[in-house]
Design a protein around this motif. Structure first.
Motif, short mmCIF file in Angstrom:
data_model
loop_
_atom_site.label_atom_id
_atom_site.label_comp_id
_atom_site.label_asym_id
_atom_site.label_seq_id
_atom_site.Cartn_x
_atom_site.Cartn_y
_atom_site.Cartn_z
N ASP A 29 0.78 -1.23 0.14
CA ASP A 29 -0.04 -0.03 -0.02
C ASP A 29 0.99 1.16 -0.02
O ASP A 29 0.78 2.10 -0.80
CB ASP A 29 -0.87 0.11 1.33
CG ASP A 29 -1.97 -0.92 1.11
OD1 ASP A 29 -2.38 -1.41 0.06
OD2 ASP A 29 -2.81 -1.04 2.19
N ARG B 14 -3.79 -0.05 -9.04
CA ARG B 14 -3.57 -1.16 -8.13
C ARG B 14 -4.35 -1.00 -7.00
O ARG B 14 -4.99 -1.86 -6.41
CB ARG B 14 -1.99 -1.36 -8.10
CG ARG B 14 -1.58 -2.16 -9.14
CD ARG B 14 0.08 -2.44 -8.72
NE ARG B 14 0.87 -1.54 -8.44
CZ ARG B 14 1.63 -0.69 -9.14
NH1 ARG B 14 1.79 -1.08 -10.23
NH2 ARG B 14 2.43 -0.18 -8.55
N LYS C 198 -8.02 -1.66 -7.42
CA LYS C 198 -8.37 -2.91 -7.69
C LYS C 198 -8.29 -3.47 -6.29
O LYS C 198 -9.11 -4.49 -6.22
CB LYS C 198 -7.18 -3.39 -8.74
CG LYS C 198 -7.79 -4.78 -9.16
CD LYS C 198 -6.90 -5.22 -10.56
CE LYS C 198 -7.54 -6.48 -11.09
NZ LYS C 198 -6.73 -6.90 -12.26
N ARG C 199 -7.18 -3.35 -5.54
CA ARG C 199 -7.21 -4.10 -4.23
C ARG C 199 -8.41 -3.60 -3.21
O ARG C 199 -8.92 -4.85 -2.55
CB ARG C 199 -6.00 -3.50 -3.54
CG ARG C 199 -5.24 -4.47 -2.46
CD ARG C 199 -3.96 -4.01 -2.12
NE ARG C 199 -3.13 -3.95 -3.18
CZ ARG C 199 -2.03 -3.03 -3.30
NH1 ARG C 199 -1.98 -2.11 -2.23
NH2 ARG C 199 -1.17 -2.98 -4.40
N TYR C 200 -8.96 -2.65 -3.21
CA TYR C 200 -9.91 -2.29 -2.24
C TYR C 200 -11.24 -2.17 -2.72
O TYR C 200 -12.18 -1.76 -2.31
CB TYR C 200 -9.54 -1.09 -1.47
CG TYR C 200 -8.28 -1.20 -0.80
CD1 TYR C 200 -8.39 -2.32 0.44
CD2 TYR C 200 -7.06 -0.74 -0.99
CE1 TYR C 200 -7.36 -2.43 1.26
CE2 TYR C 200 -5.99 -1.02 -0.12
CZ TYR C 200 -6.07 -1.87 0.81
OH TYR C 200 -4.97 -2.30 1.47
#
Lengths: 93, 193
Positions: free
Chosen positions: B17, B34, B37-39
């Protein structure tokens, strides 16, 4: 059954519902660019309006100078100043 | 965007992060992609509870991440990145609730009686739709609060963290919101289920 107990039961079931799959990555980046452009828009408006105002002021100043200078030169060449200046000298010590 | 305020590396924030946040602050769009997409699934799940419409849900998720991008330089790493995002999602959700209240729609609860017979056999999606319809009848702040409590199972502490309200205010508001909900249900004969 109490109304709020029923709501609790319903909530327990509702929490198991999977949310829909989303894919907003591209839209987020487009949204970021849009907002960056929007944040620049007021600057362009300010720059545009300022330059228009400045140009108008400059035009008025030039025109005023042109008309006043011709009037001034007219007075000088017609000999009116020669008549005016001595009268000032009489007033001023 | 300025790359200040990112000197603190906190154990609460994962290295990946931090790397992506730093890169995004330097203008790296892929790094921010990114993070999105992660959260995205977590944020989509949060706002879905409020709107239950896929197109609206996507709009709200987009709004959350755009707002997060422009506030990224203010992220201090004092809480996990997801927790910080959830606060923004709560603000966006609150705006959505206010907007929805200005354009009132009657959301019927047709299947309430059916649900009352055997609530445990009810399909989760139907239960969620019914609960959503019920909460949509509340005032915006009450709706937001009870959505967090009932749909997401948030504790008082979590509500405080997301909304910025103080603990006493959250408890009092939750109690009043529940009373209002009970009255709505009684007025519409939903007491006996």
């Amino acid at each position: 059954m109490d109304a709020l107990d029923a709501v609790e039961k319903l909530a327990g079931l509702a929490r198991r519902e999977p949310p829909p799959a989303t894919d907003v990555g591209g839209r987020v980046l487009a949204g970021v660019r849009d907002r960056q452009e929007q944040s620049l828009a007021p600057l362009w408006v300010f720059a545009g309006s300022t330059s228009v105002t400045a140009a108008a002021v400059a035009l008025v100043a030039v025109r005023a100078w042109v008309s006043l200078s011709s009037w001034f030169c007219g007075m000088y060449w017609s000999g009116q100043l020669d008549a005016i200046i001595p009268s000032f000298r009489m007033v001023m010590p | 965007m300025p790359v200040h305020s990112l000197n603190r590396v906190d154990a609460l924030v994962t290295n990946s992060d931090w790397d992506d946040i730093r890169a995004a602050l330097s203008g790296d769009e892929e790094a921010y992609g990114r993070l999105v997409k992660r959260y995205e699934p977590n944020i989509a799940a949060q706002v879905w509870r409020l709107c239950r419409d896929k197109a609206t849900c996507e709009e709200l998720v987009q709004e959350v991440f755009v707002e997060a991008y422009f506030n990224l330089s203010g992220y201090r790493g004092e809480a996990p990145f997801l927790q910080w995002l959830r606060r923004i999602a709560t603000r966006v959700g609150s705006r959505f609730c206010r907007k929805a209240a200005r354009e009132p729609r009657h959301v019927p609860i047709e299947e309430w009686d059916q649900a009352g017979q055997q609530p445990e056999t009810l399909d989760p999606a139907r239960a969620a739709a019914m609960l959503h319809a019920l909460l949509a009848r509340l005032a915006p702040d009450d709706r937001l609060l009870l959505t967090m409590i009932y749909f997401e199972g948030c504790s008082t502490r979590e509500v405080v963290d997301r909304t910025g309200w103080n603990e006493g205010a959250v408890k009092m508001r939750a109690s009043r919101a529940r009373d209002k909900l009970r009255k709505i249900m009684e007025a519409e004969n939903f007491t006996e289920v």
